[in-house]
Design a protein around this motif. Sequence first.
Motif, PDB file in Angstrom:
ATOM      1  N   ARG A   1       0.823  -1.196   0.000  1.00 55.84           N
ATOM      2  CA  ARG A   1       0.000   0.000   0.000  1.00 55.84           C
ATOM      3  C   ARG A   1       0.866   1.258   0.000  1.00 55.84           C
ATOM      4  N   LEU A   2       2.019   1.174   0.657  1.00 55.47           N
ATOM      5  CA  LEU A   2       2.925   2.313   0.751  1.00 55.47           C
ATOM      6  C   LEU A   2       3.896   2.395  -0.421  1.00 55.47           C
ATOM      7  N   GLY A   3       3.702   1.527  -1.404  1.00 58.97           N
ATOM      8  CA  GLY A   3       4.492   1.625  -2.625  1.00 58.97           C
ATOM      9  C   GLY A   3       5.723   0.745  -2.673  1.00 58.97           C
ATOM     10  N   TRP A   4       5.951  -0.086  -1.665  1.00 53.95           N
ATOM     11  CA  TRP A   4       7.104  -0.997  -1.675  1.00 53.95           C
ATOM     12  C   TRP A   4       6.671  -2.304  -2.327  1.00 53.95           C
ATOM     13  N   THR A   5       7.184  -2.607  -3.490  1.00 51.15           N
ATOM     14  CA  THR A   5       6.682  -3.734  -4.285  1.00 51.15           C
ATOM     15  C   THR A   5       7.751  -4.753  -4.661  1.00 51.15           C
ATOM     16  N   GLN A   6       9.005  -4.504  -4.297  1.00 45.18           N
ATOM     17  CA  GLN A   6      10.084  -5.424  -4.674  1.00 45.18           C
ATOM     18  C   GLN A   6      10.122  -6.589  -3.687  1.00 45.18           C
ATOM     19  N   PHE A   7       9.215  -7.578  -3.891  1.00 48.59           N
ATOM     20  CA  PHE A   7       9.149  -8.767  -3.055  1.00 48.59           C
ATOM     21  C   PHE A   7       9.811  -9.929  -3.801  1.00 48.59           C
ATOM     22  N   VAL A   8      10.723 -10.605  -3.147  1.00 49.31           N
ATOM     23  CA  VAL A   8      11.433 -11.728  -3.753  1.00 49.31           C
ATOM     24  C   VAL A   8      11.195 -12.972  -2.899  1.00 49.31           C
ATOM     25  N   GLU A   9      10.713 -14.052  -3.537  1.00 51.69           N
ATOM     26  CA  GLU A   9      10.479 -15.306  -2.826  1.00 51.69           C
ATOM     27  C   GLU A   9      11.675 -16.237  -3.009  1.00 51.69           C
ATOM     28  N   ALA A  10      12.021 -16.939  -1.945  1.00 52.77           N
ATOM     29  CA  ALA A  10      13.169 -17.838  -1.950  1.00 52.77           C
ATOM     30  C   ALA A  10      12.725 -19.230  -1.517  1.00 52.77           C
ATOM     31  N   PRO A  11      13.389 -20.274  -1.998  1.00 54.68           N
ATOM     32  CA  PRO A  11      12.995 -21.642  -1.627  1.00 54.68           C
ATOM     33  C   PRO A  11      13.339 -21.954  -0.175  1.00 54.68           C
ATOM     34  N   VAL A  12      12.582 -22.883   0.392  1.00 54.26           N
ATOM     35  CA  VAL A  12      12.828 -23.329   1.761  1.00 54.26           C
ATOM     36  C   VAL A  12      12.777 -24.845   1.811  1.00 54.26           C
ATOM     37  N   ALA A  13      13.347 -25.378   2.853  1.00 56.16           N
ATOM     38  CA  ALA A  13      13.258 -26.813   3.138  1.00 56.16           C
ATOM     39  C   ALA A  13      12.649 -26.950   4.525  1.00 56.16           C
ATOM     40  N   ILE A  14      11.527 -27.681   4.610  1.00 56.02           N
ATOM     41  CA  ILE A  14      10.808 -27.814   5.880  1.00 56.02           C
ATOM     42  C   ILE A  14      10.695 -29.280   6.236  1.00 56.02           C
ATOM     43  N   LYS A  15      11.176 -29.601   7.436  1.00 63.19           N
ATOM     44  CA  LYS A  15      11.084 -30.961   7.939  1.00 63.19           C
ATOM     45  C   LYS A  15       9.688 -31.203   8.500  1.00 63.19           C
TER      46      LYS A  15
END
Length: 691
Positions: free
Chosen positions: A628-642
């Motif tokens: 909403r405040l204009g911050w749009t640079q979202f980057v998703e990263a892989p995870v490993a979950i047990k």
Amino acid sequence: MAGRFTTRVRVVRGSEVVTGGGILLIGALAVLNATNFVFHFVISRDLDPGSYGALGALLGIILVLTVPAAALQIVVTREVASRRGTETGPVIPLAAGTLLAEAVLWGTGAALVLAALAPLLTSFLHLPSASTALLLAAYVVPVAIGLVPKAVLLGEMRFGLVALSTVVGGVMRLFLGIFLVRAGAGLNGAIGASVLGAIAEAIVLLPAMRSMLTEAEDVPPLRARWSDTSSALMAMVGFWLFSGIGTLLARHYLSRAGSGFYAAAWTAATAAMFLPGAVSFIAFPRFVAAGPAARAKAVLLQALAVVGLLAFGAAAAAVLGSSLIIRILFGDDYAASTAVVGILSVAGAFLAVAGLLMQFHLARQARGAASMSWLGILLAAGLGMVFHSTTLAVAVVMLACSASVAGLMLWAAFSSDGELDPSASYVGRDLWDLPEADRDVTIVVPFYNPGPRFRPNIDRLVEVLSSSGSSFEIVAVSDGCTDGSEHSLEGVDEELVRCVGLARNRGKGQALRVGLAMGRGRYLGFIDADGDLDPTLLLPLLELVQIQVPDVVLGSKRHPESAVDYPGLRRLYSWGYQLIIRVLFHLDVKDTQTGLKLVRREVLAEALPRMVEKRFAFDLELFVVARRLGWTQFVEAPVAIKERFSSTISIRTVWPMLVDTLAIFYRLRILGFYGPAVRRRPADQHSVVAG
């Protein structure tokens, strides 16, 4: 840490509420009140009790007619005060020409509607002619002209011109009212003087208008959102109608003389209530500019002490001297009013407290609490249908209703979850006015009775971050643990790991708010405490930070390279929840809830003060507010979950999480709580995206 806490919730001196220009405005309101006394003193003797009863009812309606203007004034004042940022911050230039024109246009439209309703008002209030009701319509236009400049001046805490306009309007009303009534204009002359006083007040404010008319490119235009204005309108209509409902009930149910006696008693009972009203008026922009909730409530406590002392002190004086007050103000013809002055003076004191609390709730955007006067109206209308045979009966109804409304508003102000808790004081607009960050990253680890896996996980986190080459700190936040798990951190390097304990369980979101607010990293993030997310997963996130400088980096179970191993029921929960988020928010994030994220400090500096979620929807609210405040640079990263052996997510938490999610939607789409959408150029975000 103790020093920081002290600066966040320091005791507010009484002078912070009423010093400076506020004293000048209180003096002006004192003059206004004095002219009002003299006005009623003279007019009540020149009009018969029946006509004076009509005047009391009409003046009550005038209060209601000014409510839309007061609602817009509240919203504009709050907007200006919030842009100021702090109580002593610099004044920011504002362009209000468009808003001023819109206010005048709406005021003119409202006047035309009132003119059309004049026959109805004439019949209901038993007025001598429709011309009296038409004067009410004329009153709206000058009020609309003056409200925007007055609101801006109040938001900037520049009370001088507001004080001058108040004095000029009051004095003009007094002298013209006496002249017109004695010249034979009667009731119309008394109401017409109020119209002319409003015109004089608007003329005095004209110099302030000139500086607001130019819409320069580098000056942000002043706007009032409809959601904010309608909420303030609801609260103000309720309060002012509630203030005058006793006089209206008396006029409708009692004889004309009886309504005049009640109007005189109410005027005498509330004669000194201008002082607590002035404190409320001045306190409003300070409530807005206070920042953290605990700080705002400290200001409220001080204002309550001042208002309570003034209001109930005046009520005590009215109780003791009711006969003398009536005789001085209205003469022996109104001796019957003496019997109810004491009761109505206490009712007026409770009403003064309710007025202050309404200002507080409006300043803090607690819309439901601010509108509790409507409950008083319903209660008064219901009781009035039964108890209306005498002025005493109507007075007792008003006392019961005003005390009930004040009590409910007070309860609402201090019953919200933990707002006076020390942990809440860390989060506020002024928090992020800190020296530049002194390390690369802060990792917050919220925990609640995590068991024996907690300390090994913290040790592992220290080991991983030490190997990353980044300077770091870990803030472990105990969310009111009852198993003593925070003691397992004894012996850790305090330069690398800080432990903070909340007094009671507040929810994961609140623990994160506290920890993030204490962070000194250029990026601030968090990871779950249970060890299901291996701390080594932070390493690729830190690499992405160095390469792309994104706004947010988040671990995602739905990333193509993720390896997840957790129960099918939880997979179903996750899939369904992300579908709901996609529909409600159109958020281009595939997984909002994995407990692994890094956020730029600048993003948190803007987003965190606007956030209210304290439970599991904290992550979602962070993304919604940041975008909403204009911050749009979202980057998703892989995870490993047990496989999860234990989890804070269960079937019992699904419903509360859904409720919190819908609450975020309501605040975003319905209330406009998070503010207008902001568009930022990539250069403004200082992002360097890898090719």
